[in-house]
Design a protein around this motif. Structure first.
Motif, mmCIF file in Angstrom:
data_model
loop_
_atom_site.group_PDB
_atom_site.id
_atom_site.type_symbol
_atom_site.label_atom_id
_atom_site.label_comp_id
_atom_site.label_asym_id
_atom_site.label_seq_id
_atom_site.Cartn_x
_atom_site.Cartn_y
_atom_site.Cartn_z
ATOM 1 N N VAL A 210 -1.401 18.813 12.535
ATOM 2 C CA VAL A 210 -2.323 17.790 12.035
ATOM 3 C C VAL A 210 -1.548 16.829 11.136
ATOM 4 N N SER A 211 -1.870 15.545 11.234
ATOM 5 C CA SER A 211 -1.261 14.538 10.369
ATOM 6 C C SER A 211 -2.374 13.777 9.652
ATOM 7 N N CYS A 212 -2.371 13.832 8.314
ATOM 8 C CA CYS A 212 -3.372 13.137 7.500
ATOM 9 C C CYS A 212 -2.672 12.034 6.703
ATOM 10 N N ASN A 213 -3.089 10.787 6.923
ATOM 11 C CA ASN A 213 -2.482 9.642 6.238
ATOM 12 C C ASN A 213 -3.463 9.058 5.232
ATOM 13 N N ILE A 214 -3.031 8.987 3.992
ATOM 14 C CA ILE A 214 -3.833 8.376 2.930
ATOM 15 C C ILE A 214 -3.227 7.013 2.599
ATOM 16 N N GLU A 215 -4.074 5.980 2.625
ATOM 17 C CA GLU A 215 -3.644 4.637 2.227
ATOM 18 C C GLU A 215 -4.308 4.269 0.903
ATOM 19 N N LEU A 216 -3.506 3.909 -0.103
ATOM 20 C CA LEU A 216 -4.020 3.548 -1.424
ATOM 21 C C LEU A 216 -3.371 2.246 -1.871
ATOM 22 N N PRO A 217 -4.158 1.349 -2.466
ATOM 23 C CA PRO A 217 -3.583 0.086 -2.945
ATOM 24 C C PRO A 217 -2.591 0.329 -4.079
ATOM 25 N N LYS B 160 0.848 -1.186 0.000
ATOM 26 C CA LYS B 160 0.000 0.000 0.000
ATOM 27 C C LYS B 160 0.882 1.235 0.000
ATOM 28 N N PHE B 161 0.417 2.253 -0.730
ATOM 29 C CA PHE B 161 1.088 3.544 -0.679
ATOM 30 C C PHE B 161 0.550 4.330 0.521
ATOM 31 N N ILE B 162 1.443 4.897 1.296
ATOM 32 C CA ILE B 162 1.070 5.787 2.386
ATOM 33 C C ILE B 162 1.531 7.195 1.999
ATOM 34 N N ILE B 163 0.565 8.085 1.839
ATOM 35 C CA ILE B 163 0.863 9.495 1.542
ATOM 36 C C ILE B 163 0.489 10.298 2.785
ATOM 37 N N GLU B 164 1.500 10.811 3.467
ATOM 38 C CA GLU B 164 1.285 11.528 4.731
ATOM 39 C C GLU B 164 1.513 13.024 4.513
ATOM 40 N N VAL B 165 0.479 13.805 4.851
ATOM 41 C CA VAL B 165 0.568 15.278 4.797
ATOM 42 C C VAL B 165 0.495 15.776 6.237
ATOM 43 N N LYS B 166 1.590 16.343 6.712
ATOM 44 C CA LYS B 166 1.698 16.688 8.132
ATOM 45 C C LYS B 166 2.182 18.125 8.273
ATOM 46 N N ASP B 167 1.564 18.851 9.235
ATOM 47 C CA ASP B 167 2.038 20.209 9.530
ATOM 48 C C ASP B 167 2.291 20.332 11.029
ATOM 49 N N ASN B 168 2.975 21.418 11.409
ATOM 50 C CA ASN B 168 3.265 21.681 12.830
ATOM 51 C C ASN B 168 2.514 22.914 13.305
ATOM 52 N N GLY B 169 1.277 23.053 12.794
ATOM 53 C CA GLY B 169 0.487 24.243 13.101
ATOM 54 C C GLY B 169 -0.334 24.122 14.368
ATOM 55 N N THR B 170 -1.491 24.769 14.353
ATOM 56 C CA THR B 170 -2.322 24.893 15.568
ATOM 57 C C THR B 170 -3.073 23.621 15.900
ATOM 58 N N GLY B 171 -3.316 22.742 14.911
ATOM 59 C CA GLY B 171 -4.018 21.489 15.184
ATOM 60 C C GLY B 171 -5.520 21.642 15.169
#
Length: 453
Positions: free
Chosen positions: A442-449, A384-395
């Protein structure tokens, strides 16, 4: 249907096991019964005790205390015959019992019955001791077997056990076939309910009540399906209609605002307000477009242009678009792409996936006006591909974050963007996971086959 076969197989095995347990139990019970009976019927030891304790005293035969006890515990009456067949001692002897016997009469009752009284005999120094019980109190039969038959008993027991097992297996298979025939329509009916197909099973037989309940459930499911379809159609048509009705007046508003903004004859204050109108109109137009897209994705009405995509190329293009569109210096975008990603691809709609990932990056920018670092990581994990978009902001607050997981409901700010992202990832058979801590980002993880390149 595979589940029905498993049920029938387990039923057959269970029936055979139960049959074996019953055979073993019966054999054990019979063995205990056979070996316990001599202990309760100690005729040999009792009659020996009586014979030894029956002695001649002063010209009379007297039965001692031990003999009395043995006789009272096992027998009802007794007599002693001399060598001429005459009764020389008796105790509680029935009135219909004779006091004189010939040799042939003694021979006839010595192993069996005397006038239907079951009797046992024993040699006494003075003659023959006969001990008896009441009529019909015991059964006495003579059983004879050859030595060969006795020697073959273990073999016969094995043969009987094998026949019992075979019979139990055939019986279990027969009952299993009957069960399979009864369960097959029921299992098929349940599968049809899961697939939202109408079901009408025959309500006869041992599973008639269950079949009737399944039919009723199917009718209710069909009614609910029709009601939901009407509601969904009405909702989709309403959104499409509203979107269409808004576009025309909105285009006119945007057109006039653009003319006012570009008119040099008008005061700057008026032109600035026209610019605000123009920006807000663009937001409304984008919102209507997003709403229409969410509706189409939710009800599988959005056509997908599936192509093979290298995630590395997609991510680099998205990052370049943000950097080339005058991204402020307070925002920093970093990329980390694993080397193994070059060996695999994603089968998906390029435009939709680009929009989903762009939405996540734009959310980090929109909700961190003071600036933040945005990290985009792409790596492989179990095909699976893991595409993680993460920032160090306010949350994001926990309460608002929990709302996203309750069906990704719309929430002012993050809601529509995340709702679109979630719908796009779902139609690509993937998952979206979001974690956040206040003031830690915030950390957003996308899982794609993944597919092989």
């Amino acid at each position: 249907m595979k589940n029905v076969f498993k049920i029938v197989t387990r039923f057959v095995i269970g029936t055979v096991v139960i049959a074996l347990i019953l055979v073993i139990f019966n054999a054990a019970f019979l063995t205990i019964l056979i070996f316990q009976t001599p202990q309760s019927y100690k005729s040999r030891s009792k009659i020996v005790t009586i014979s030894k304790d029956l002695k001649l005293q002063n010209g009379k035969y007297v039965l001692g205390r031990k003999g009395e006890k043995a006789m009272n515990s096992q027998y009802k009456w007794g007599m002693l015959l001399d060598d001429r067949g005459k009764v020389i001692w008796s105790k509680n002897m029935p009135k219909d019992i004779s006091k004189q016997y010939s040799i042939s009469e003694v021979s006839s009752f010595s192993k069996w019955y005397l006038k239907d009284y079951p009797v046992d005999t024993w040699n006494h120094p003075s003659g023959l001791l006969v001990i008896g019980n009441e009529r019909n109190s015991y059964w006495k039969y003579s059983v004879q077997f050859t030595s060969k038959f006795i020697g073959d008993i273990p073999k016969h027991m094995v043969e009987i056990l094998i026949l019992n097992i075979l019979f139990a297996f055939l019986l279990a298979v027969f009952l299993g076939v009957l069960l399979y025939r009864s369960l097959s329509p029921v299992a098929k009916g349940i599968e049809n309910i899961v697939q939202k197909k109408p079901v009408q099973l025959p309500c006869s037989g041992i599973l008639g009540n269950l079949s009737s309940a399944i039919n009723k459930t199917s009718r209710e499911v069909q009614l609910q399906r029709i009601a939901l379809k009407k509601r969904d159609d009405a909702r989709t048509n309403w959104i499409a209609g509203v979107s269409h009705d808004i576009r025309t007046p909105l285009s006119m508003v945007m057109g006039y605002a653009s003319q006012i903004q570009e008119s040099a004859e008008l005061p700057m204050e008026v032109r600035d307000k026209a610019e605000i109108i123009q920006r807000q109109s663009i937001k409304i137009k984008q919102f209507v477009s997003d709403l229409n897209l969410v509706s189409k994705l939710e009800y599988d009405m959005q056509p997908l242009n599936l192509v093979k995509i290298f995630p590395e190329e997609l991510i680099r293009e998205i990052a370049a678009d943000f950097l080339n569109n005058d991204l402020e210096d307070k925002y920093n975008i970093d990329l980390i792409i694993s080397s193994e990603c070059g060996n695999h691809m994603i089968l998906g709609d390029y435009t939709l996936l680009k929009r989903a990932i762009s939405n996540l990056i734009q959310n980090s920018i929109n909700h961190n006006p003071g600036g933040c670092n945005i990290l985009i990581k792409v790596y492989m994990e179990k095909l699976k591909f893991i595409i993680e978009v993460k920032d160090n902001g306010t949350g994001i607050e926990k309460e608002r974050l929990s709302n996203f997981y309750k069906g990704f409901q719309y929430d002012n700010g993050h809601g529509m963007g995340l709702l679109i992202v979630n719908q796009i990832i779902k139609v690509h058979k993937g998952n979206l996971n979001i974690t956040s801590e206040i003031e830690r980002g915030v950390s957003c993880n996308i899982e794609l086959p993944a597919i092989n390149s």
